[in-house]
Scaffold this motif. Structure first.
Motif, PDB file in Angstrom:
ATOM      1  N   ALA A  29      41.423  -9.517  36.379  1.00 17.25           N
ATOM      2  CA  ALA A  29      41.469 -10.551  37.417  1.00 17.25           C
ATOM      3  C   ALA A  29      41.888  -9.960  38.755  1.00 17.25           C
ATOM      4  N   ARG A  30      42.828  -9.043  38.705  1.00 15.55           N
ATOM      5  CA  ARG A  30      43.249  -8.389  39.943  1.00 15.55           C
ATOM      6  C   ARG A  30      42.108  -7.555  40.527  1.00 15.55           C
ATOM      7  N   LYS A  31      41.354  -6.894  39.656  1.00 18.37           N
ATOM      8  CA  LYS A  31      40.261  -6.029  40.108  1.00 18.37           C
ATOM      9  C   LYS A  31      39.141  -6.825  40.764  1.00 18.37           C
ATOM     10  N   TYR A  32      38.803  -7.995  40.190  1.00 20.37           N
ATOM     11  CA  TYR A  32      37.653  -8.762  40.674  1.00 20.37           C
ATOM     12  C   TYR A  32      38.049  -9.985  41.499  1.00 20.37           C
ATOM     13  N   HIS A  33      39.302 -10.061  41.863  1.00 18.09           N
ATOM     14  CA  HIS A  33      39.775 -11.219  42.619  1.00 18.09           C
ATOM     15  C   HIS A  33      38.988 -11.369  43.927  1.00 18.09           C
ATOM     16  N   PRO A  34      38.596 -12.591  44.292  1.00 20.45           N
ATOM     17  CA  PRO A  34      37.818 -12.806  45.525  1.00 20.45           C
ATOM     18  C   PRO A  34      38.508 -12.284  46.779  1.00 20.45           C
ATOM     19  N   ASP A  35      39.840 -12.327  46.804  1.00 20.26           N
ATOM     20  CA  ASP A  35      40.541 -11.821  47.984  1.00 20.26           C
ATOM     21  C   ASP A  35      40.414 -10.320  48.113  1.00 20.26           C
ATOM     22  N   VAL A  36      40.251  -9.651  46.981  1.00 17.20           N
ATOM     23  CA  VAL A  36      40.088  -8.193  46.984  1.00 17.20           C
ATOM     24  C   VAL A  36      38.639  -7.806  47.261  1.00 17.20           C
ATOM     25  N   ASN A  37      37.714  -8.724  46.969  1.00 16.49           N
ATOM     26  CA  ASN A  37      36.285  -8.454  47.128  1.00 16.49           C
ATOM     27  C   ASN A  37      35.628  -9.538  47.978  1.00 16.49           C
ATOM     28  N   PRO A  38      36.031  -9.686  49.223  1.00 12.59           N
ATOM     29  CA  PRO A  38      35.479 -10.764  50.055  1.00 12.59           C
ATOM     30  C   PRO A  38      33.968 -10.614  50.246  1.00 12.59           C
ATOM     31  N   GLY A  39      33.258 -11.710  50.023  1.00  3.92           N
ATOM     32  CA  GLY A  39      31.812 -11.711  50.216  1.00  3.92           C
ATOM     33  C   GLY A  39      31.021 -11.051  49.100  1.00  3.92           C
ATOM     34  N   ASN A  40      31.678 -10.617  48.044  1.00  4.58           N
ATOM     35  CA  ASN A  40      31.003  -9.945  46.928  1.00  4.58           C
ATOM     36  C   ASN A  40      30.702 -10.983  45.849  1.00  4.58           C
ATOM     37  N   HIS A  41      29.444 -11.453  45.829  1.00  2.00           N
ATOM     38  CA  HIS A  41      29.065 -12.516  44.890  1.00  2.00           C
ATOM     39  C   HIS A  41      29.170 -12.027  43.444  1.00  2.00           C
ATOM     40  N   GLU A  42      28.796 -10.791  43.203  1.00  2.00           N
ATOM     41  CA  GLU A  42      28.842 -10.255  41.840  1.00  2.00           C
ATOM     42  C   GLU A  42      30.276 -10.232  41.312  1.00  2.00           C
ATOM     43  N   ALA A  43      31.219  -9.801  42.165  1.00  2.00           N
ATOM     44  CA  ALA A  43      32.621  -9.784  41.764  1.00  2.00           C
ATOM     45  C   ALA A  43      33.140 -11.197  41.533  1.00  2.00           C
ATOM     46  N   GLU A  44      32.681 -12.135  42.347  1.00  2.00           N
ATOM     47  CA  GLU A  44      33.107 -13.527  42.191  1.00  2.00           C
ATOM     48  C   GLU A  44      32.667 -14.088  40.846  1.00  2.00           C
ATOM     49  N   GLU A  45      31.408 -13.815  40.470  1.00  2.00           N
ATOM     50  CA  GLU A  45      30.902 -14.289  39.183  1.00  2.00           C
ATOM     51  C   GLU A  45      31.642 -13.630  38.030  1.00  2.00           C
ATOM     52  N   LYS A  46      31.935 -12.345  38.205  1.00  2.00           N
ATOM     53  CA  LYS A  46      32.691 -11.629  37.177  1.00  2.00           C
ATOM     54  C   LYS A  46      34.081 -12.234  37.026  1.00  2.00           C
ATOM     55  N   PHE A  47      34.673 -12.584  38.139  1.00  2.00           N
ATOM     56  CA  PHE A  47      36.002 -13.183  38.122  1.00  2.00           C
ATOM     57  C   PHE A  47      35.986 -14.532  37.402  1.00  2.00           C
ATOM     58  N   LYS A  48      34.963 -15.339  37.661  1.00  2.00           N
ATOM     59  CA  LYS A  48      34.845 -16.630  36.988  1.00  2.00           C
ATOM     60  C   LYS A  48      34.706 -16.453  35.474  1.00  2.00           C
ATOM     61  N   ALA A  49      33.906 -15.451  35.081  1.00  2.00           N
ATOM     62  CA  ALA A  49      33.703 -15.203  33.651  1.00  2.00           C
ATOM     63  C   ALA A  49      35.004 -14.765  32.989  1.00  2.00           C
ATOM     64  N   ILE A  50      35.765 -13.938  33.678  1.00  2.00           N
ATOM     65  CA  ILE A  50      37.052 -13.475  33.153  1.00  2.00           C
ATOM     66  C   ILE A  50      38.024 -14.646  33.008  1.00  2.00           C
ATOM     67  N   SER A  51      38.049 -15.516  34.022  1.00  2.00           N
ATOM     68  CA  SER A  51      38.940 -16.680  33.982  1.00  2.00           C
ATOM     69  C   SER A  51      38.570 -17.610  32.834  1.00  2.00           C
ATOM     70  N   GLU A  52      37.275 -17.813  32.627  1.00  2.00           N
ATOM     71  CA  GLU A  52      36.830 -18.679  31.538  1.00  2.00           C
ATOM     72  C   GLU A  52      37.202 -18.084  30.182  1.00  2.00           C
ATOM     73  N   ALA A  53      37.007 -16.768  30.048  1.00  2.00           N
ATOM     74  CA  ALA A  53      37.329 -16.107  28.782  1.00  2.00           C
ATOM     75  C   ALA A  53      38.815 -16.233  28.466  1.00  2.00           C
ATOM     76  N   TYR A  54      39.644 -16.082  29.492  1.00  2.33           N
ATOM     77  CA  TYR A  54      41.082 -16.178  29.256  1.00  2.33           C
ATOM     78  C   TYR A  54      41.509 -17.615  28.980  1.00  2.33           C
ATOM     79  N   GLU A  55      40.802 -18.576  29.569  1.00  2.87           N
ATOM     80  CA  GLU A  55      41.079 -19.992  29.311  1.00  2.87           C
ATOM     81  C   GLU A  55      40.963 -20.288  27.819  1.00  2.87           C
ATOM     82  N   VAL A  56      40.046 -19.569  27.154  1.00  3.49           N
ATOM     83  CA  VAL A  56      39.832 -19.778  25.722  1.00  3.49           C
ATOM     84  C   VAL A  56      40.753 -18.886  24.896  1.00  3.49           C
TER      85      VAL A  56
END
Length: 312
Positions: A29-56
């Protein structure tokens, strides 16, 4: 609908402990956080997937349900996505595939919608026990990323210590260096790394020192070694020699009949002992006999006479 491998997303095994899952999640989450990767759509999607996986996987109830679904997923696919012989109701949170609604994730880092896969299984369960009374998931604080840098300096500066300015992530940072720092030594500057998230403390900065070789001195630990040329006359008859050291000029005595390569030890004249003010290693001086050049005829004659007196 595509099956999502949450274990693969979080880069953990299916037997991973809860602590291992949380540790991997925080790292990713720290690696792909939107604040660390501003404007990086791929990192944003990766971050969402990581958040969803951890939610489960971070919730015992959801993880158990997800693991059970994983064992039956192949049979579900073979049944045509819900037809014949697959009891979806035991998994679906709101009426089976496609019947569940999206759960808005107001989570650690600004949120985003969960996937169809998640919604079909858990429906309105998103967030579970991790949500606050207001229905929003409580923020998880992340310490800022640790940074590392290298700082080169000549041996003389490592001997004296002092202030030095280096640039890290576009920021000028002035540090005080203690005398005696060694090549390859690393120090930590607390709170000088990447910014913390959600109110957490900043990361740390680790600085590794690289000491440039010196053509005159060899350093071994806190001891210094120095070659000093001495004329054969002074080596034979004795005398004094002025030597340049890192702490200034010093006068040493050359004993009569000093041999080439003799080592002289000057106690406490070596390198400062790091973090121990007032303590120093030793300075070892190696005498290197220097032969005269461009001898005159008179000098050659005197040497011949010496040879006749001392043929061996």
């Amino acid at each position: 609908m595509e099956y999502k491998d949450y274990y693969k997303t979080l880069e953990v095994s299916k037997t991973a402990t809860k602590d291992e899952i949380k540790k991997s999640y925080k790292k990713l989450a720290r690696k792909y956080h939107p604040d660390v990767n501003p404007g990086n759509h791929e990192a944003e999607e990766k971050f969402k997937a990581i958040s969803e996986a951890y939610e489960v996987l971070g919730d015992d109830e959801k993880r158990k349900k997800y693991d059970q679904l994983g064992a039956d997923w192949k049979r579900y696919e073979q049944a045509g996505g819900g037809a014949g012989g697959f009891d979806w109701s035991q998994y679906a949170g709101a009426g089976g595939p496609g019947g569940g609604r999206y759960t808005h994730f107001e989570g650690d880092f600004g949120g985003g919608d969960f996937s169809d896969f998640f919604s079909s299984i858990f429906g309105g369960m998103g967030g579970g026990g991790a949500r606050s009374q207001g229905g929003r998931r409580s923020s998880m604080a992340f310490k800022g990323q640790d940074l590392s840098a290298e700082l080169q300096m000549p041996l003389e500066e490592a001997f004296r210590g002092g202030s030095k300015t280096l640039t890290v992530n576009g920021k000028n940072l002035r540090i005080n260096i203690k005398p005696g720092v060694a090549d390859g030594q690393t120090i930590r500057l607390k709170g000088q790394g990447g910014p913390g998230m959600n109110g957490a403390e900043n990361g740390d900065l680790y600085i590794t020192f690289r000491i440039n070789p010196n053509p005159k001195y060899t350093r071994k630990g806190d001891d210094l070694f120095l070659d000093v040329p001495v004329s054969i006359y002074k080596a034979a008859l004795g005398g004094e020699e002025i030597v340049d050291t890192l702490s200034g000029k010093i006068k040493i005595k050359i004993q009569p009949e000093t041999q080439n390569g003799k080592m002289l030890r000057l106690k406490g004249k070596g390198f400062p002992v790091y973090n121990h003010p007032g303590q120093h290693g030793d300075l070892y001086i190696k005498t290197i006999l220097h032969l005269p050049e461009k001898l005159t005829e008179k000098e050659k004659e005197l040497f011949r006479q010496l040879v006749e007196l001392r043929p061996n």
